[in-house]
Design a protein around this motif. Structure first.
Motif, PDB file in Angstrom:
ATOM      1  N   LEU A 214       3.059  10.935  -5.716  1.00  0.00           N
ATOM      2  CA  LEU A 214       3.049   9.664  -4.990  1.00  0.00           C
ATOM      3  C   LEU A 214       2.270   8.663  -5.841  1.00  0.00           C
ATOM      4  CD1 LEU A 214       3.462   7.993  -2.314  1.00  0.00           C
ATOM      5  CD2 LEU A 214       1.238   8.840  -1.621  1.00  0.00           C
ATOM      6  N   THR A 215       2.922   7.562  -6.190  1.00  0.00           N
ATOM      7  CA  THR A 215       2.230   6.531  -6.961  1.00  0.00           C
ATOM      8  C   THR A 215       1.873   5.396  -6.013  1.00  0.00           C
ATOM      9  OG1 THR A 215       3.607   7.104  -8.846  1.00  0.00           O
ATOM     10  CG2 THR A 215       2.416   5.017  -9.005  1.00  0.00           C
ATOM     11  N   PRO A 216       0.598   5.310  -5.613  1.00  0.00           N
ATOM     12  CA  PRO A 216       0.243   4.220  -4.703  1.00  0.00           C
ATOM     13  C   PRO A 216       0.242   2.900  -5.464  1.00  0.00           C
ATOM     14  CG  PRO A 216      -1.561   5.801  -4.961  1.00  0.00           C
ATOM     15  CD  PRO A 216      -0.559   6.108  -5.994  1.00  0.00           C
ATOM     16  N   VAL A 217       0.864   1.891  -4.907  1.00  0.00           N
ATOM     17  CA  VAL A 217       0.871   0.582  -5.572  1.00  0.00           C
ATOM     18  C   VAL A 217       0.456  -0.507  -4.588  1.00  0.00           C
ATOM     19  CG1 VAL A 217       2.589   1.084  -7.360  1.00  0.00           C
ATOM     20  CG2 VAL A 217       3.360   0.298  -5.140  1.00  0.00           C
ATOM     21  N   LYS A 218      -0.250  -1.487  -5.136  1.00  0.00           N
ATOM     22  CA  LYS A 218      -0.610  -2.655  -4.324  1.00  0.00           C
ATOM     23  C   LYS A 218       0.691  -3.413  -4.056  1.00  0.00           C
ATOM     24  CE  LYS A 218      -3.160  -6.059  -6.107  1.00  0.00           C
ATOM     25  NZ  LYS A 218      -4.223  -6.826  -6.695  1.00  0.00           N
ATOM     26  N   LEU A 219       0.922  -3.754  -2.805  1.00  0.00           N
ATOM     27  CA  LEU A 219       2.211  -4.361  -2.463  1.00  0.00           C
ATOM     28  C   LEU A 219       2.042  -5.495  -1.454  1.00  0.00           C
ATOM     29  CD1 LEU A 219       5.448  -2.431  -1.946  1.00  0.00           C
ATOM     30  CD2 LEU A 219       4.773  -3.946  -0.121  1.00  0.00           C
ATOM     31  N   ARG A 220       2.716  -6.579  -1.729  1.00  0.00           N
ATOM     32  CA  ARG A 220       2.755  -7.696  -0.780  1.00  0.00           C
ATOM     33  C   ARG A 220       4.163  -7.741  -0.196  1.00  0.00           C
ATOM     34  NH1 ARG A 220      -0.928 -11.297  -0.755  1.00  0.00           N
ATOM     35  NH2 ARG A 220      -1.537 -11.180  -2.929  1.00  0.00           N
ATOM     36  N   HIS A 221       4.265  -7.839   1.124  1.00  0.00           N
ATOM     37  CA  HIS A 221       5.604  -7.811   1.730  1.00  0.00           C
ATOM     38  C   HIS A 221       5.962  -9.158   2.348  1.00  0.00           C
ATOM     39  CE1 HIS A 221       8.362  -6.776   5.220  1.00  0.00           C
ATOM     40  NE2 HIS A 221       9.081  -6.651   4.131  1.00  0.00           N
ATOM     41  N   LEU A 222       7.075  -9.751   1.859  1.00  0.00           N
ATOM     42  CA  LEU A 222       7.512 -11.027   2.424  1.00  0.00           C
ATOM     43  C   LEU A 222       8.525 -10.824   3.543  1.00  0.00           C
ATOM     44  CD1 LEU A 222       6.734 -11.669  -0.725  1.00  0.00           C
ATOM     45  CD2 LEU A 222       7.911 -13.786  -0.276  1.00  0.00           C
ATOM     46  N   GLY A 223       9.411  -9.805   3.377  1.00  0.00           N
ATOM     47  CA  GLY A 223      10.521  -9.680   4.315  1.00  0.00           C
ATOM     48  C   GLY A 223      11.613 -10.665   3.904  1.00  0.00           C
ATOM     49  N   THR A 224      12.839 -10.353   4.309  1.00  0.00           N
ATOM     50  CA  THR A 224      13.985 -11.155   3.850  1.00  0.00           C
ATOM     51  C   THR A 224      13.845 -12.628   4.216  1.00  0.00           C
ATOM     52  OG1 THR A 224      15.333  -9.194   4.085  1.00  0.00           O
ATOM     53  CG2 THR A 224      16.523 -11.247   3.898  1.00  0.00           C
ATOM     54  N   GLU A 225      13.378 -12.901   5.445  1.00  0.00           N
ATOM     55  CA  GLU A 225      13.324 -14.305   5.881  1.00  0.00           C
ATOM     56  C   GLU A 225      12.343 -15.110   5.034  1.00  0.00           C
ATOM     57  OE1 GLU A 225      12.587 -11.576   7.574  1.00  0.00           O
ATOM     58  OE2 GLU A 225      12.934 -11.765   9.714  1.00  0.00           O
ATOM     59  N   LEU A 226      11.136 -14.562   4.853  1.00  0.00           N
ATOM     60  CA  LEU A 226      10.113 -15.304   4.111  1.00  0.00           C
ATOM     61  C   LEU A 226      10.431 -15.353   2.618  1.00  0.00           C
ATOM     62  CD1 LEU A 226       7.596 -16.866   4.647  1.00  0.00           C
ATOM     63  CD2 LEU A 226       6.258 -14.790   4.400  1.00  0.00           C
TER      64      LEU A 226
END
Ligand SMILES: Cc1cc2nc3c(=O)[nH]c(=O)nc-3n(C[C@H](O)[C@H](O)[C@H](O)COP(=O)(O)OP(=O)(O)OC[C@H]3O[C@@H](n4cnc5c(N)ncnc54)[C@H](O)[C@@H]3O)c2cc1C
Length: 468
Positions: free
Chosen positions: A136-148
């Motif tokens: 498992l490679t943990p990565v810093k992630l920002r989630h916008l979602g399709t709409e944003l």
């Protein structure tokens, strides 16, 4: 006399957009071109409720301002370890700085502040995964979602349209080179556009075109491994152990039977499985997944991709991937869906079996069938082994009810020979993003556009843009 642009950029996906942002305040004449339309004009008939993919040309999902990024789940993977080979090209330190810079620009244009992949549970999950043979490679992630993601890219379109020329609905057919130096491009309507520098950022959709152009100019091409697999759909609750901490979990595994690299890709909690058509003039329908800012379904979908490297004389990874995807198209009219229980029992899924299945397929237009008619045994076996390994970490993933959609293929398998500033063997012609085999996701595609743009600024004696 016809205008000579300082810089022409083919492809208005993240790579082309970020190159444009870097160049747009430097006092250069910049032209950004894309064969697709404006971001708001991009409407996929399947998503609009008409059911089946009608092979729009170009496909609204992957072409137009925003590129494939426009309908993406907008997961910004803020790591040099996944999503491309920027680190390999520019070195660790520069790659890290570029990723932070890219992130800061997404934030300026509207990305949300919340980050995933940094919680206390991350190390525990990593250890648990290792105990069942998964990395498992943990990565810093920002989630916008399709709409944003759409809104963020739209803000970029509005910003850029005041500063550079943007021509949408314009397909580039030919690259024009004289004496080993870039001279310009020719559109599908036979119009020549002259430029001093060219950035090619045609994405996976244009990877085959880029490959053909590279062959025409006898440029060196390497084959990336071929990535072929399926999209998996399970109840959202099944995956919560991973998704609540990581949002997306990057799991990797080497299959017992073939020792092939198998990995999860593009996890979409509460998202939908979708169809897309890629491949330019000879398209195939493949599957992908999208997620939203707020969950829209009770399912989580993710891809399991198997990477295989072929030996000489094999040199057509894109043609190979298309061939496999086309088998599923021939069998189903578009894409296949099958319950894991049916696959294991050696029988096809039917409408009735799907009707009784507790997991409702989010892609209703997929045809129930038998993936073993389309996917070579080696891929199918590796996918099943990976599901069984994940099941030990997250019980329920390999349940008979789990849905498999096929085929998912990633067309970034050919890569051009590039210098660390992403220049091709043609002087002043650069290549960036997924189509050039540099990236496999939004962040590194964006970063690669910046690398090419900065070299052009340096050669032109200009300074980098101050955005906003
Ligand atoms: C459904 C979906 C979900 C995704 N989700 C994520 C995610 O959550 N996180 C993530 O990191 N990545 C995601 N991706 C991948 C991401 O979108 C791509 O990695 C990224 O968009 C690549 O950027 P790019 O600029 O290289 O190419 P693209 O975004 O593909 O843009 C290339 C552009 O070039 C244009 N073009 C091609 N050929 C020509 C030509 N000859 N003439 C004119 N124009 C041309 C195309 O029309 C296209 O608009 C997703 C992709 C899809 C399809």
């Amino acid at each position: 006399m016809a205008k000579v642009y300082d810089v022409a950029i083919v492809g208005a996906g993240p790579a082309g957009i970020f190159a444009s942002l870097e160049l747009c305040n430097a006092g250069l004449d910049v032209l950004l071109l894309d064969k697709g339309g404006e971001i708001d004009a991009r409407v996929c008939p399947v998503q609009n409720g008409s059911g089946h993919c009608v092979l729009c040309s170009p496909c609204h999902l992957v072409s137009g301002f925003g590129g494939a990024g426009a309908f993406s789940d907008g997961k910004l993977t803020l790591s040099t370890k996944v999503g491309g080979r920027i680190k390999e090209l520019v070195g660790s330190e520069r790659a890290r700085a570029l990723i932070d810079y890219v992130d800061s620009i997404y934030l300026k244009f509207g990305a949300p502040p919340q980050l995933y992949g940094m919680g206390e549970n991350t190390a525990t999950l990593e250890r648990e995964a290792a105990s069942v043979g998964l990395t498992l490679t943990p990565v810093k992630l920002r989630h916008l979602g399709t709409e944003l993601c759409h809104e963020t890219l739209k803000s970029m379109q509005n910003y850029l349209s005041q500063k550079i020329d943007i021509r949408l609905g314009t397909t580039i057919k030919n690259i024009i080179v004289e004496g080993g130096v870039i001279r310009g491009i020719e559109t599908g309507h036979g119009e020549n556009i002259d430029c001093r520098y060219l950035i090619l950022a045609p994405g996976r959709e244009g990877a085959e075109w880029l490959c053909n152009e590279a062959e025409r100019f006898k440029l060196s091409l390497d084959s990336n491994p071929v990535d072929v697999g399926c999209r998996i759909e399970v109840p959202m609750t099944t995956m919560e152990k991973l998704t609540s901490t990581l949002y997306e979990s990057k799991l990797e595994f080497y299959s017992q039977s073939f020792n092939d690299r198998v990995r999860t890709f593009c996890m979409c909690p509460g998202g939908e499985v979708i169809m897309e058509s890629t491949g330019g003039s000879d398209p195939v329908i493949t599957v992908n997944g999208i997620g939203y800012t707020q969950p829209k379904t009770r399912n989580t979908n993710f891809a399991i991709l198997v990477s295989t490297t072929f030996t000489e004389p094999f040199h057509e990874p894109i043609a190979y991937g298309k061939y496999v995807a086309r088998l599923a198209n021939i069998l189903s009219g578009s894409v296949l869906v099958q319950r894991l229980g049916d696959l294991m029992d050696g029988r096809r899924s039917t409408q009735a079996r799907l009707h009784n299945n507790p997991i409702e397929p989010s892609l209703q237009a997929a045809t129930p069938g038998d993936l073993s008619f389309a996917l070579p045994y080696r891929y199918l076996k590796s996918i099943v082994e990976m599901l069984q390994a994940i099941d030990k970490l997250v019980p329920g993933v390999a349940s008979p009810q789990t849905l498999l959609y096929g085929i998912e293929v990633k067309f970034y398998s050919s890569r051009l020979k590039l210098t660390p500033c992403l220049e091709t063997e043609v002087r002043n012609m650069f290549a960036a993003g997924d189509g050039a085999g540099v990236s496999r996701g939004l962040v590194q595609a964006s970063a690669s556009g910046i690398v090419a743009a900065r070299e052009i600024l340096k050669r032109s004696g200009k300074k980098s843009s101050q955005i906003m």
